[in-house]
Design a protein around this motif. Structure first.
Motif, short mmCIF file in Angstrom:
data_model
loop_
_atom_site.label_atom_id
_atom_site.label_comp_id
_atom_site.label_asym_id
_atom_site.label_seq_id
_atom_site.Cartn_x
_atom_site.Cartn_y
_atom_site.Cartn_z
N THR A 8 0.85 -1.19 0.00
CA THR A 8 0.00 0.00 0.00
C THR A 8 0.88 1.24 0.00
N THR A 9 0.28 2.39 -0.28
CA THR A 9 1.02 3.65 -0.27
C THR A 9 1.62 3.91 1.10
N LEU A 10 0.85 3.69 2.16
CA LEU A 10 1.34 3.92 3.51
C LEU A 10 2.49 2.99 3.85
N GLU A 11 2.38 1.73 3.50
CA GLU A 11 3.47 0.79 3.74
C GLU A 11 4.71 1.20 2.96
N ASP B 293 6.36 4.16 4.72
CA ASP B 293 7.07 3.68 5.92
C ASP B 293 8.39 3.02 5.53
N ALA C 260 5.47 13.22 1.02
CA ALA C 260 5.56 12.07 1.93
C ALA C 260 6.75 12.17 2.88
N ALA D 136 -0.29 2.25 -6.42
CA ALA D 136 -1.38 3.23 -6.46
C ALA D 136 -1.27 4.07 -7.72
N ILE E 232 -3.15 7.61 -4.85
CA ILE E 232 -2.18 8.11 -3.88
C ILE E 232 -2.82 9.18 -3.01
N GLU F 24 -5.51 9.24 -1.61
CA GLU F 24 -6.20 8.71 -0.44
C GLU F 24 -5.29 8.73 0.79
N THR F 25 -3.98 8.70 0.54
CA THR F 25 -3.00 8.75 1.62
C THR F 25 -2.35 10.13 1.71
N LEU F 26 -2.11 10.74 0.56
CA LEU F 26 -1.52 12.09 0.49
C LEU F 26 -2.54 12.99 -0.19
#
Length: 326
Positions: free
Chosen positions: A142-145, A148, A179, A226, A242, A244-246
């Motif tokens: 995922t984008t978040l993973e 990280d 990010a 993404a 993307i 959705e996260t940023l």
């Protein structure tokens, strides 16, 4: 008998008639009467090459004259663009290009051999969202993973780009800025060689348009994290955006056709009308869908306005991310 003055006057009128008959305005009346060359300032194999080939094939059938695609890659698209800028403004040499040589490079390169905004805008053929694709060795799903992972490995991830100053490069810089991560930029001369190395694992990630990379995702050679569209794409509903996260993240590649400066308005209008007609053809739309491309179209005036807006938008990214050519 014809006097000397009368003879000279007749000669002047004949000469003037020849000049007028061979002037760009006169030639525009029955344009085109022979093959038209479209310069693509990036290598074959990418979406920047595929879009004009699809439209060119349609135009050649409509006009009854061949459309010759010639790839003149290098310097972020500047080599091919400069060549067209100095071509005869008769409609027989055109430029089909993505954003860099038209709206980005003037804010990256200290000196260009042409004025990007002096081209005669014809039309934007299509736009394709960029996407974050990675080599399968990258564990993030995922984008978040992925963010990280990038933060845990600052400056270690290699990001392939289509070249310095390309939309893939600036999209990577925009992502890094938003990010709060850092990548190693690895520029190539177009998408095709960059994707080849990404598949081979020689580089880790790429922000590429979906035109070519989606086929590599479907075959399992790359992993799609993404898309960089404002929201999820109807054709890929299970792939998150993307944004959705940023929130606010959006980056698309587009492909336009322009003519040399001072090309007659009648030729520009003819090209615009015929390309817009092609963009309404169901067969063209079906082929565009294979590249995840959506048609744009519009008038030359609308195209010029869009160019000006894009100059400002990408210049803001360049300044905010501190992008400089190395």
């Amino acid at each position: 008998m014809m006097g000397r003055k009368t003879f000279l006057a007749a000669g002047v009128w004949i000469a003037l008639a020849v000049v007028l008959a061979t002037s760009p305005a006169a030639r525009a009346q029955d344009y085109p009467t022979r093959a038209v060359k479209i310069i693509v300032p990036f290598p074959a194999g990418g979406t920047a090459d595929a879009m004009p080939r699809l439209i060119g094939d349609w135009l050649s059938r409509k006009w009854g004259h061949p459309i010759v695609i010639e790839n003149r890659a290098g310097a972020g698209g500047n080599i091919g663009a400069e060549m067209v800028s100095k071509a005869e403004p008769d409609g027989y040499t055109l430029l089909s290009a993505p954003a860099p040589p038209l709206v980005i490079n003037q804010n990256l390169y200290p000196r260009l051999g042409f004025d990007p905004l002096a081209f005669e805008p014809i039309v934007v053929m299509s736009r394709v969202p960029n996407s974050l694709v990675v080599n399968p060795k990258i564990a993030a799903k995922t984008t978040l993973e992925f963010i990280d992972y990038a933060r845990a490995n600052p400056g270690k991830l290699t990001a392939a780009t289509q070249g310095n100053g390309t939309t893939s490069h600036l999209t990577a810089e925009l992502f890094a800025l938003m990010a709060k991560v850092k990548f190693q930029n690895v520029p190539y001369r177009g998408s095709a060689p960059a994707l080849t190395d990404l598949v081979a694992g020689n580089v880790d990630i790429m922000f590429d348009n979906l035109g070519v990379s989606l086929a590599l995702v479907k075959s399992g050679q790359l992993k799609l994290i993404a898309v960089a569209a404002a929201k999820r794409m109807a054709s890929l509903p299970d792939v998150p955006a993307i944004a959705e996260t940023l929130p606010g993240f959006e980056a698309v590649a587009w492909y336009a056709v322009v003519a040399p400066p001072k090309t007659p308005a009648r030729i520009v209008a003819k090209l615009n009308a015929d390309i817009n007609e092609a963009l309404r053809d169901p067969n063209i739309l079906a082929r565009f869908a294979e590249f995840s491309a959506e048609p744009v179209g519009g008038t030359p005036t609308e195209t010029a306005k869009y160019f000006r807006e894009e100059v400002e938008r990408w210049n803001n990214v360049i300044k905010a991310a501190g992008v400089k050519l190395e």
